[in-house]
Write an enzyme that holds these catalytic residues in place. Structure first.
Site, PDB file in Angstrom:
ATOM      1  N   HIS A  18       0.818  -1.218   0.000  1.00  0.00           N
ATOM      2  CA  HIS A  18       0.000   0.000   0.000  1.00  0.00           C
ATOM      3  C   HIS A  18       0.847   1.262   0.000  1.00  0.00           C
ATOM      4  CE1 HIS A  18      -3.876   2.141   1.176  1.00  0.00           C
ATOM      5  NE2 HIS A  18      -4.139   1.446   0.095  1.00  0.00           N
ATOM      6  N   HIS A  75      -2.170   2.036  12.712  1.00  0.00           N
ATOM      7  CA  HIS A  75      -1.751   1.376  11.460  1.00  0.00           C
ATOM      8  C   HIS A  75      -2.278  -0.063  11.507  1.00  0.00           C
ATOM      9  CE1 HIS A  75       0.523   0.551   7.939  1.00  0.00           C
ATOM     10  NE2 HIS A  75       1.763   0.507   8.405  1.00  0.00           N
ATOM     11  N   MET A 103     -12.072   2.511  15.856  1.00  0.00           N
ATOM     12  CA  MET A 103     -11.048   1.733  15.146  1.00  0.00           C
ATOM     13  C   MET A 103     -11.602   1.099  13.873  1.00  0.00           C
ATOM     14  SD  MET A 103      -8.201   2.065  16.401  1.00  0.00           S
ATOM     15  CE  MET A 103      -7.866   3.332  17.583  1.00  0.00           C
ATOM     16  N   PHE A 106     -11.818   2.730  11.054  1.00  0.00           N
ATOM     17  CA  PHE A 106     -12.412   3.783  10.215  1.00  0.00           C
ATOM     18  C   PHE A 106     -11.398   4.874   9.926  1.00  0.00           C
ATOM     19  CE2 PHE A 106     -16.148   1.735  11.754  1.00  0.00           C
ATOM     20  CZ  PHE A 106     -17.044   1.848  10.698  1.00  0.00           C
ATOM     21  N   HIS A 161      -8.796   7.062   7.047  1.00  0.00           N
ATOM     22  CA  HIS A 161      -7.539   6.744   6.366  1.00  0.00           C
ATOM     23  C   HIS A 161      -6.842   8.046   5.990  1.00  0.00           C
ATOM     24  CE1 HIS A 161      -4.743   4.911   3.526  1.00  0.00           C
ATOM     25  NE2 HIS A 161      -4.992   3.785   4.181  1.00  0.00           N
ATOM     26  N   ASP A 190      -9.071  -2.831   7.660  1.00  0.00           N
ATOM     27  CA  ASP A 190      -8.965  -3.549   8.934  1.00  0.00           C
ATOM     28  C   ASP A 190     -10.319  -3.874   9.561  1.00  0.00           C
ATOM     29  OD1 ASP A 190      -6.139  -3.678   9.085  1.00  0.00           O
ATOM     30  OD2 ASP A 190      -6.118  -1.544   9.517  1.00  0.00           O
ATOM     31  N   ARG A 202       2.540  -8.466   4.266  1.00  0.00           N
ATOM     32  CA  ARG A 202       3.209  -7.191   3.942  1.00  0.00           C
ATOM     33  C   ARG A 202       4.715  -7.338   3.782  1.00  0.00           C
ATOM     34  NH1 ARG A 202       1.320  -1.839   4.209  1.00  0.00           N
ATOM     35  NH2 ARG A 202      -0.610  -2.747   3.400  1.00  0.00           N
ATOM     36  N   ARG A 261      16.438  12.103   5.503  1.00  0.00           N
ATOM     37  CA  ARG A 261      16.844  12.876   6.671  1.00  0.00           C
ATOM     38  C   ARG A 261      16.139  14.228   6.604  1.00  0.00           C
ATOM     39  NH1 ARG A 261      17.870  16.507  10.405  1.00  0.00           N
ATOM     40  NH2 ARG A 261      19.754  16.172  11.643  1.00  0.00           N
TER      41      ARG A 261
HETATM   42  N1  COA Z   1     -13.101   7.724  14.347  1.00  0.00           N
HETATM   43  C1  COA Z   1     -13.619   8.941  14.644  1.00  0.00           C
HETATM   44  N2  COA Z   1     -13.193  10.078  14.043  1.00  0.00           N
HETATM   45  C2  COA Z   1     -12.230   9.945  13.124  1.00  0.00           C
HETATM   46  C3  COA Z   1     -11.680   8.720  12.764  1.00  0.00           C
HETATM   47  C4  COA Z   1     -12.153   7.578  13.422  1.00  0.00           C
HETATM   48  N3  COA Z   1     -11.653   6.378  13.149  1.00  0.00           N
HETATM   49  N4  COA Z   1     -10.744   8.905  11.817  1.00  0.00           N
HETATM   50  C5  COA Z   1     -10.705  10.212  11.570  1.00  0.00           C
HETATM   51  N5  COA Z   1     -11.598  10.851  12.361  1.00  0.00           N
HETATM   52  C6  COA Z   1     -11.844  12.289  12.412  1.00  0.00           C
HETATM   53  C7  COA Z   1     -10.787  12.962  13.265  1.00  0.00           C
HETATM   54  O1  COA Z   1     -11.197  13.040  14.609  1.00  0.00           O
HETATM   55  C8  COA Z   1     -10.674  14.314  12.619  1.00  0.00           C
HETATM   56  O2  COA Z   1     -11.755  15.097  13.036  1.00  0.00           O
HETATM   57  P1  COA Z   1     -11.580  16.671  13.347  1.00  0.00           P
HETATM   58  O3  COA Z   1     -11.168  17.262  12.015  1.00  0.00           O
HETATM   59  O4  COA Z   1     -12.918  17.084  13.827  1.00  0.00           O
HETATM   60  O5  COA Z   1     -10.491  16.747  14.370  1.00  0.00           O
HETATM   61  C9  COA Z   1     -10.874  14.016  11.137  1.00  0.00           C
HETATM   62  O6  COA Z   1     -11.644  12.821  11.088  1.00  0.00           O
HETATM   63  C10 COA Z   1      -9.570  13.836  10.381  1.00  0.00           C
HETATM   64  O7  COA Z   1      -8.838  12.768  10.978  1.00  0.00           O
HETATM   65  P2  COA Z   1      -7.287  12.740  11.219  1.00  0.00           P
HETATM   66  O8  COA Z   1      -6.983  11.886  12.409  1.00  0.00           O
HETATM   67  O9  COA Z   1      -6.730  14.137  11.227  1.00  0.00           O
HETATM   68  O10 COA Z   1      -6.800  12.021   9.903  1.00  0.00           O
HETATM   69  P3  COA Z   1      -5.387  11.355   9.701  1.00  0.00           P
HETATM   70  O11 COA Z   1      -5.228  11.258   8.232  1.00  0.00           O
HETATM   71  O12 COA Z   1      -4.331  12.013  10.471  1.00  0.00           O
HETATM   72  O13 COA Z   1      -5.581   9.916  10.388  1.00  0.00           O
HETATM   73  C11 COA Z   1      -6.072   7.681  10.784  1.00  0.00           C
HETATM   74  C12 COA Z   1      -5.885   8.782   9.730  1.00  0.00           C
HETATM   75  C13 COA Z   1      -6.104   6.328  10.079  1.00  0.00           C
HETATM   76  C14 COA Z   1      -4.886   7.695  11.765  1.00  0.00           C
HETATM   77  C15 COA Z   1      -7.383   7.912  11.555  1.00  0.00           C
HETATM   78  O14 COA Z   1      -8.452   7.895  10.645  1.00  0.00           O
HETATM   79  C16 COA Z   1      -7.597   6.909  12.681  1.00  0.00           C
HETATM   80  O15 COA Z   1      -7.090   7.111  13.790  1.00  0.00           O
HETATM   81  N6  COA Z   1      -8.364   5.803  12.417  1.00  0.00           N
HETATM   82  C17 COA Z   1      -8.562   4.754  13.388  1.00  0.00           C
HETATM   83  C18 COA Z   1      -7.402   3.758  13.363  1.00  0.00           C
HETATM   84  C19 COA Z   1      -7.410   2.869  12.148  1.00  0.00           C
HETATM   85  O16 COA Z   1      -8.413   2.278  11.793  1.00  0.00           O
HETATM   86  N7  COA Z   1      -6.234   2.746  11.534  1.00  0.00           N
HETATM   87  C20 COA Z   1      -6.034   1.898  10.361  1.00  0.00           C
HETATM   88  C21 COA Z   1      -5.733   2.720   9.168  1.00  0.00           C
HETATM   89  S1  COA Z   1      -5.679   1.733   7.691  1.00  0.00           S
END
Ligand code: COA
Length: 374
Positions: A186, A221, A256, A258, A260, A311, A336, A355
């Site tokens: 990915h 992740h 969890m 949800f 990306h 996931d 992976r 770096r």
């Molecule tokens: N549940 C609830 N709210 C979520 C969410 C989730 N799983 N994922 C994103 N959001 C919300 C955030 O709270 C944020 O809201 P805000 O703008 O009001 O603060 C917004 O959506 C943007 O999310 P952000 O965390 O800034 O996006 P990111 O690109 O940094 O993070 C992840 C991406 C994957 C880390 C994040 O979606 C997440 O923590 N997901 C749950 C863990 C997961 O399933 N990981 C596997 C990834 S394949």
């Protein structure tokens, strides 16, 4: 926040790659130019692993040779088997996975050889041996006899054989194969970027994959598939799902499985995995988790416009197949390894030390006072 700082490297393109392309606008993912959905329907996991490592799909004779190489490399040393056997029973299997790849680095005759040919040999050995070591831990911590790999079985069949001592029906094996294909690669995700960063100092493949496993472990992740199952267990039954998810969102909890970093309108891998999750639920005559999945998914989309990632359907599918919850992310590792290895070889082929810079925000310049003056 300072405009120049791209926290989390958000939106930064750091290099080129020919391994995979994530296209969030059209909800598509390709490995070496082939759509992943197409690969899931027409190829075995071994064919896709070959594609990722060798840039082309194998013909019959290449596939035969590749399978033979995997078969020949599946056994682990007595030393590694003993180490696995004596690992703490309560150790997290991701920590075990990280350790076994590191030990394989101690044992490999090519460890310090970073030539393309040696890297391919090592990639195949890590890919073939890691399932054997992980299945050994799966059995050892249950106090059961370790089952060695068996010649002539596919990658997936062999893993079931080594974990359970028996084989499920073909449809379950097929669903497992599909999950491995979807997990194989990915682009520049956190663990792959970790592997490339380690490689960029001209370190070796065992070190890079060991680091990548540490990175994959986190719940933001790969660890999410395990976290999803804990969430499902808290929800318990479909009748409680609506209240549970609304309550979680009211409390602004992260749900969890949800969201990306790249896909904002849905994960390209989800429709395929969802289909196989449904199939496995039917085969196992247990639709409870699929019902919970649908309720939670609908509320997340309606209230937050946040879609499930791969996931979410994968975690409960592995549960229905009989795997322990803390083994879900190690299964992700087994697959992976192919993507990480391809990226490690690509990084070596056109290396530039990774770096980045940082903006200092600590104390201003201070003079050291002698101890009796402080
Ligand atoms: N549940 C609830 N709210 C979520 C969410 C989730 N799983 N994922 C994103 N959001 C919300 C955030 O709270 C944020 O809201 P805000 O703008 O009001 O603060 C917004 O959506 C943007 O999310 P952000 O965390 O800034 O996006 P990111 O690109 O940094 O993070 C992840 C991406 C994957 C880390 C994040 O979606 C997440 O923590 N997901 C749950 C863990 C997961 O399933 N990981 C596997 C990834 S394949």
């Amino acid at each position: 926040m300072n405009e120049d700082i791209k926290k989390g490297l958000l939106g930064i393109v750091v290099d080129e790659t020919t391994v995979s392309q994530v296209m969030p606008d059209i909800n598509s993912l390709t490995y070496r130019g082939y759509a992943v959905q197409d690969l899931c329907e027409k190829c075995s996991f071994e064919e896709v692993a070959y594609l990722i490592l060798n840039k082309e799909l194998p013909n019959k004779s290449n596939l035969k040779k590749f399978k033979k190489e995997l078969n020949e490399n599946r056994n682990i040393t007595i030393n590694l088997r003993e180490i696995v056997k004596h690992m703490p029973k309560k150790a997290h299997p991701m920590d075990v996975a990280r350790t076994v790849v590191s030990v394989m680095g101690l044992e490999d005759k090519d460890t310090s050889n970073n030539s393309p040919a040696a890297n391919m040999r090592k990639a195949i050995r890590i890919f073939a041996k890691t399932p054997t070591a992980m299945a050994a831990f799966f059995r050892a911590r249950r106090g059961k006899k370790i089952i060695p790999p068996k010649q002539g079985l596919s990658f997936s069949e062999n893993f079931f054989h080594m974990c359970f001592g028996k084989m499920p029906n073909k449809e379950i094996i097929n669903a497992f194969d599909v999950s491995l294909i979807l997990y194989a690669e990915h682009s520049f995700n956190v663990s792959t970027f970790t592997a490339r960063t380690i490689t960029s100092s001209l370190s070796d493949i065992h070190s890079a994959i060991t680091g990548a496993i540490g990175s994959l472990k986190g719940p933001l992740h790969g660890g999410a598939n395990e976290a999803v199952m804990h969430m499902m267990n808290k929800i318990k039954k479909p009748e409680s799902a609506l209240k549970w998810i609304n309550n979680a969102l009211d409390k602004k909890e992260v749900v969890m499985g949800f969201g990306h970093r790249v896909y904002k309108k849905g994960d390209s891998r989800v429709p395929t995995m969802e289909k196989y999750f449904k199939k496995v639920s039917k085969l196992k005559n247990d639709k409870k988790f699929f019902k919970i999945y649908e309720i939670v998914k609908n509320v997340m989309i309606e209230r937050k416009d946040i879609h499930p990632n791969v996931d979410f359907p994968t975690g409960p599918t592995y549960h229905l197949m009989g795997f322990d919850t803390d083994f879900f992310t190690p299964i992700f590792v087994l697959s992976r390894i192919t993507g990480w290895s391809a990226h490690i070889m690509e990084q070596h082929a056109a290396n530039k030390l990774i770096r980045p810079l940082s903006k200092y925000s600590g104390e201003k310049h201070r003079k050291v006072m002698l101890l009796n003056q402080r």
